[in-house]
Motif scaffolding. Structure first.
Motif, PDB file in Angstrom:
ATOM      1  N   ALA A  82       0.834  -1.204   0.000  1.00 54.95           N
ATOM      2  CA  ALA A  82       0.000   0.000   0.000  1.00 54.95           C
ATOM      3  C   ALA A  82       0.866   1.250   0.000  1.00 54.95           C
ATOM      4  CB  ALA A  82      -0.937  -0.010   1.207  1.00 54.95           C
ATOM      5  N   PHE A  83       1.921   1.236   0.823  1.00 54.22           N
ATOM      6  CA  PHE A  83       2.829   2.381   0.871  1.00 54.22           C
ATOM      7  C   PHE A  83       3.502   2.597  -0.483  1.00 54.22           C
ATOM      8  CE2 PHE A  83       7.296   3.649   1.222  1.00 54.22           C
ATOM      9  CZ  PHE A  83       7.131   4.952   1.663  1.00 54.22           C
ATOM     10  N   LEU A  84       3.996   1.507  -1.059  1.00 54.60           N
ATOM     11  CA  LEU A  84       4.679   1.618  -2.346  1.00 54.60           C
ATOM     12  C   LEU A  84       3.730   2.087  -3.444  1.00 54.60           C
ATOM     13  CD1 LEU A  84       6.817  -1.638  -2.154  1.00 54.60           C
ATOM     14  CD2 LEU A  84       7.720   0.686  -2.309  1.00 54.60           C
ATOM     15  N   LYS A  85       2.486   1.648  -3.381  1.00 56.38           N
ATOM     16  CA  LYS A  85       1.508   2.065  -4.383  1.00 56.38           C
ATOM     17  C   LYS A  85       1.284   3.571  -4.327  1.00 56.38           C
ATOM     18  CE  LYS A  85      -3.109   0.981  -6.159  1.00 56.38           C
ATOM     19  NZ  LYS A  85      -4.319   0.126  -5.985  1.00 56.38           N
ATOM     20  N   VAL A  86       1.134   4.108  -3.107  1.00 55.34           N
ATOM     21  CA  VAL A  86       0.932   5.554  -2.949  1.00 55.34           C
ATOM     22  C   VAL A  86       2.196   6.305  -3.355  1.00 55.34           C
ATOM     23  CG1 VAL A  86       0.516   7.401  -1.280  1.00 55.34           C
ATOM     24  CG2 VAL A  86      -0.808   5.284  -1.160  1.00 55.34           C
ATOM     25  N   PHE A  87       3.334   5.812  -2.906  1.00 55.34           N
ATOM     26  CA  PHE A  87       4.592   6.481  -3.199  1.00 55.34           C
ATOM     27  C   PHE A  87       4.853   6.540  -4.703  1.00 55.34           C
ATOM     28  CE2 PHE A  87       9.249   5.835  -3.872  1.00 55.34           C
ATOM     29  CZ  PHE A  87       9.612   7.148  -3.634  1.00 55.34           C
ATOM     30  N   ASN A  88       4.659   5.419  -5.371  1.00 57.00           N
ATOM     31  CA  ASN A  88       4.888   5.374  -6.813  1.00 57.00           C
ATOM     32  C   ASN A  88       3.896   6.243  -7.576  1.00 57.00           C
ATOM     33  OD1 ASN A  88       7.211   3.708  -7.229  1.00 57.00           O
ATOM     34  ND2 ASN A  88       6.005   1.926  -6.652  1.00 57.00           N
ATOM     35  N   ALA A  89       2.675   6.371  -7.055  1.00 56.02           N
ATOM     36  CA  ALA A  89       1.697   7.231  -7.708  1.00 56.02           C
ATOM     37  C   ALA A  89       2.126   8.695  -7.636  1.00 56.02           C
ATOM     38  CB  ALA A  89       0.327   7.049  -7.066  1.00 56.02           C
ATOM     39  N   LEU A  90       2.836   9.061  -6.568  1.00 54.74           N
ATOM     40  CA  LEU A  90       3.325  10.427  -6.414  1.00 54.74           C
ATOM     41  C   LEU A  90       4.599  10.678  -7.219  1.00 54.74           C
ATOM     42  CD1 LEU A  90       2.799  10.820  -2.571  1.00 54.74           C
ATOM     43  CD2 LEU A  90       1.482  11.974  -4.355  1.00 54.74           C
ATOM     44  N   TYR A  91       5.352   9.625  -7.470  1.00 50.16           N
ATOM     45  CA  TYR A  91       6.632   9.749  -8.170  1.00 50.16           C
ATOM     46  C   TYR A  91       6.355  10.045  -9.648  1.00 50.16           C
ATOM     47  CZ  TYR A  91      11.689   8.818  -8.271  1.00 50.16           C
ATOM     48  OH  TYR A  91      13.054   8.932  -8.356  1.00 50.16           O
ATOM     49  N   VAL A  92       6.933  11.101 -10.161  1.00 49.18           N
ATOM     50  CA  VAL A  92       6.660  11.534 -11.527  1.00 49.18           C
ATOM     51  C   VAL A  92       7.254  10.536 -12.521  1.00 49.18           C
ATOM     52  CG1 VAL A  92       6.979  13.365 -13.239  1.00 49.18           C
ATOM     53  CG2 VAL A  92       6.608  13.943 -10.825  1.00 49.18           C
ATOM     54  N   ASN A  93       6.452  10.136 -13.503  1.00 49.69           N
ATOM     55  CA  ASN A  93       6.919   9.206 -14.527  1.00 49.69           C
ATOM     56  C   ASN A  93       7.866   9.885 -15.508  1.00 49.69           C
ATOM     57  OD1 ASN A  93       5.457   7.043 -13.577  1.00 49.69           O
ATOM     58  ND2 ASN A  93       3.724   7.366 -14.940  1.00 49.69           N
ATOM     59  N   PRO A  94       8.819   9.126 -16.069  1.00 52.42           N
ATOM     60  CA  PRO A  94       9.671   9.684 -17.134  1.00 52.42           C
ATOM     61  C   PRO A  94       8.820  10.092 -18.333  1.00 52.42           C
ATOM     62  CG  PRO A  94      10.519   7.567 -16.357  1.00 52.42           C
ATOM     63  CD  PRO A  94       9.162   7.734 -15.766  1.00 52.42           C
ATOM     64  N   ARG A  95       9.278  11.087 -19.066  1.00 48.78           N
ATOM     65  CA  ARG A  95       8.498  11.558 -20.203  1.00 48.78           C
ATOM     66  C   ARG A  95       8.524  10.604 -21.382  1.00 48.78           C
ATOM     67  NH1 ARG A  95       9.200  18.157 -20.606  1.00 48.78           N
ATOM     68  NH2 ARG A  95       8.800  18.593 -18.397  1.00 48.78           N
ATOM     69  N   GLY A  96       9.491   9.693 -21.394  1.00 50.82           N
ATOM     70  CA  GLY A  96       9.625   8.813 -22.543  1.00 50.82           C
ATOM     71  C   GLY A  96       8.718   7.597 -22.517  1.00 50.82           C
ATOM     72  N   VAL A  97       7.889   7.447 -21.463  1.00 51.91           N
ATOM     73  CA  VAL A  97       7.008   6.283 -21.384  1.00 51.91           C
ATOM     74  C   VAL A  97       5.885   6.435 -22.407  1.00 51.91           C
ATOM     75  CG1 VAL A  97       5.461   4.940 -19.924  1.00 51.91           C
ATOM     76  CG2 VAL A  97       7.534   5.951 -18.947  1.00 51.91           C
ATOM     77  N   LYS A  98       5.793   5.479 -23.328  1.00 46.79           N
ATOM     78  CA  LYS A  98       4.792   5.532 -24.393  1.00 46.79           C
ATOM     79  C   LYS A  98       3.542   4.745 -24.010  1.00 46.79           C
ATOM     80  CE  LYS A  98       8.353   5.721 -28.002  1.00 46.79           C
ATOM     81  NZ  LYS A  98       8.894   5.042 -29.211  1.00 46.79           N
ATOM     82  N   SER A  99       2.477   5.010 -24.729  1.00 44.92           N
ATOM     83  CA  SER A  99       1.257   4.243 -24.552  1.00 44.92           C
ATOM     84  C   SER A  99       1.463   2.819 -25.057  1.00 44.92           C
ATOM     85  CB  SER A  99       0.104   4.897 -25.305  1.00 44.92           C
ATOM     86  OG  SER A  99      -1.008   4.027 -25.381  1.00 44.92           O
TER      87      SER A  99
END
Length: 574
Positions: A72-89
């Motif tokens: 649960a902690f990791l899920k919240v933390f990762n949701a706050l962590y900004v994704n790299p711009r190069g991640v494609k659909s």
């Protein structure tokens, strides 16, 4: 007053400071070297090695509660962590950049067929190496390499059956692992060169020996804390090219170029000859650190030998299910571990080149070779064991291969790719922070909906032996089945108390008479793949001091990998 953005960044920093000690402690845990003998029962007992096996139901429920809180902690933390711009659909995923294999599955040689093979090798230690400039790939604590104990290399072999579809190329680096991004970069450079020169290639594969003392071929151990702490900010503002990471970028460029040129050289070195095979028993010098795999159940080692028709230097290739991890995690010198000394011994005795694949090792490692721990300082003792192990393996291989089976020139190749969403937040964090050069794709609207590519492969030689290529670090029971564990009573030692129900890849040969072996950490290194029935996360991390599950894609990985492999094998005409 802090702005909304400021509060968000402060929360991210606090979360990183909380999570880093967990990932650091887990990654630095070193097992062994245990001297438990599962047959004689001497040395440590299973209870000593695996306290979790004796946990009560209440204890396991407590660990599962901790798992839930951590996730649960990791899920919240990762949701706050900004994704790299190069991640494609995921819609932009292009499977055509990955190999599909050969068009036909052959059961007999094509007209005019005949084996050809070539070999090349080069050092991965940069010419500008100096103490402290580059990092050891095993440690997440930014361990600078202070010197070179023995050379770390890339070895490449190209093999073709003359059927007109081009060779399959394997490049293996002396390092902890390889990344999917670097594999694609090497492939593109080689295939562009091949096209310009009118050369057809079936596939290019990149894998690692998994030495724990090689230079950082993945990038995961270079400035890892800095990347974790600053990754969200760097992603938010698309900051790249920091001076602090210049040496890392310099090594990566040297590494990719060296691998690429070595692959080209192996293709250019191809000569006609014969290819032979023998399954060799090296179990006398291999043990399971958990004490769960008896010596009799240690997987065999497939060995290939190519003898050129013109009498020039031939090639030995061995897929050994034994970790090259003789030096502990505090060792600061670059070393290929026993692989280097196996190569030197074979070259000394035969004049042939040597190439190493890492088999489905899991917790399989070398036994102590009899060096008296009290007679030498620790570093010298470790080095002596490394040299002895390499020489023993080489001598056993050469003795067994005095009589080998000649393989008919038939080469079959299949690949399969899919997208998989990690369920382990620690690996998801590594992707987001840019610890590894990994192609990733958005599969949903949530910041955590990110998937990686699972690329599996199958290469069959002479209708007799199949090498099964996996991008994960396989526990042997995932590939060979749980019958090799605890005398066949797997449920008694698994975390869930249940048997594993996933497909058994070793049993999926396309036809009778094909021996199946695993080559893991091939074309990517996506962490450990443990049986789903034994996935305990903190139950093993805290209960057994075993960090493997924190370095995995998460529970369900074994199911996804084995089912995809089964589907790929099912596509082969019977």
């Amino acid at each position: 007053m802090l702005t909304k953005t400021g509060k968000r960044l402060c929360l991210l920093l606090a979360a990183v400071l909380l999570i880093v000690p967990l990932t650091q402690t887990s990654a630095e845990t070193v097992w062994g070297p245990y001297e438990y003998d599962a047959i004689t029962g001497t040395g440590e007992t299973k209870a000593d090695l695996l306290p979790s096996v004796g946990f009560s139901k209440a204890q396991k429920q407590g660990y599962e509660l901790l798992n839930g809180l951590a996730n649960a902690f990791l899920k919240v933390f990762n949701a706050l962590y900004v994704n790299p711009r190069g991640v494609k659909s995921a819609d932009a995923f292009d499977g055509s950049v990955y190999p599909s294999g050969r068009d036909a599955y052959r059961t007999s040689p094509a007209e005019g067929a005949g084996w050809k093979a070539g070999f090349a090798s080069a050092s991965l230690v940069p010419p500008d190496f100096e103490p402290g400039k580059y990092y050891i790939g095993r440690s997440l604590t930014n361990m600078p390499a202070e010197g070179v104990y023995d050379d770390c290399r890339v070895r490449a072999a190209a093999v073709d059956d003359g059927a007109g579809e081009g060779p399959v190329v394997f490049a293996v680096v002396d390092g902890l692992g390889v990344t999917g991004g670097d594999t694609l970069e090497v492939r593109k450079a080689v295939l562009d060169w091949a096209e310009a020169n009118g050369i057809r290639i079936s596939a290019v594969n990149l894998s690692a020996t998994h030495t724990h003392t090689g230079l950082d071929t993945q990038g995961v151990a270079t400035e890892s804390i800095y990347k974790l702490l600053t990754g969200s900010i760097r992603n938010l503002f698309n900051i790249r090219g920091e001076k602090r990471l210049e040496n890392a970028e310099r090594f990566k460029a040297y590494y990719v170029k060296t691998v690429t040129e070595t692959v080209k050289a192996a293709i250019e070195d191809m000569r006609p000859g014969t290819l032979s095979y023998k399954a060799v028993d090296l179990s006398a010098n291999i043990m399971d650190k958990r004490g769960l795999v008896d010596t009799a159940d240690i997987p065999l080692t497939p060995v290939f030998r190519f003898d050129p028709a013109d009498g020039t230097q031939g090639i030995y290739i061995a897929d050994i299910p034994c970790h090259p991890t003789s030096f502990d995690s505090s060792y600061h010198l670059v070393s290929a571990d026993y692989v280097y000394y196996t190569e030197m011994r074979i070259k000394e005795k035969t004049g042939y080149s040597f190439m190493f694949f890492q088999g489905a090792a899991g917790m399989l490692t070398r036994k102590n070779t009899g060096v008296n721990a009290g007679a030498l300082p620790e570093e010298e003792r470790m080095g002596a064991n490394v040299r002895n192990t390499g020489r023993i393996f080489a001598d056993r291989i050469l003795a067994a291969c005095a009589d080998m089976e000649t393989l008919p020139p038939v080469l079959n190749v299949r690949y399969s790719t899919s997208l998989f969403s990690p369920t382990n937040g620690v690996l998801l964090l590594a992707l987001k922070a840019g610890l590894v050069n990994e192609p990733a794709y958005r599969t949903g609207l949530s910041p955590n909906d990110i998937s990686v590519v699972l690329e599996l492969g199958y290469v069959e030689f002479g209708g007799r032996v199949g090498l099964c290529l996996f991008p994960v670090e396989l526990y042997p029971e995932v590939f060979y089945g749980t019958s090799i564990i605890n005398g066949g009573d797997y449920a008694a030692v698994s975390w869930t108390g249940q048997e594993e129900t996933n497909p058994v890849p070793a049993a999926l040969a396309p036809r009778a008479g094909v021996d199946m072996f695993a080559v893991h950490l091939t074309n990517d290194s996506l962490g450990y793949c443990v049986p789903d029935a034994d996935f305990a996360f903190l139950g093993h991390i805290l209960g057994d001091d075993n960090a493997d599950e924190v370095l995995s894609l998460g529970k369900g990985t074994a199911k996804a990998v084995t089912e995809q492999f089964a589907e790929m094998m099912g596509s082969i005409p019977q």
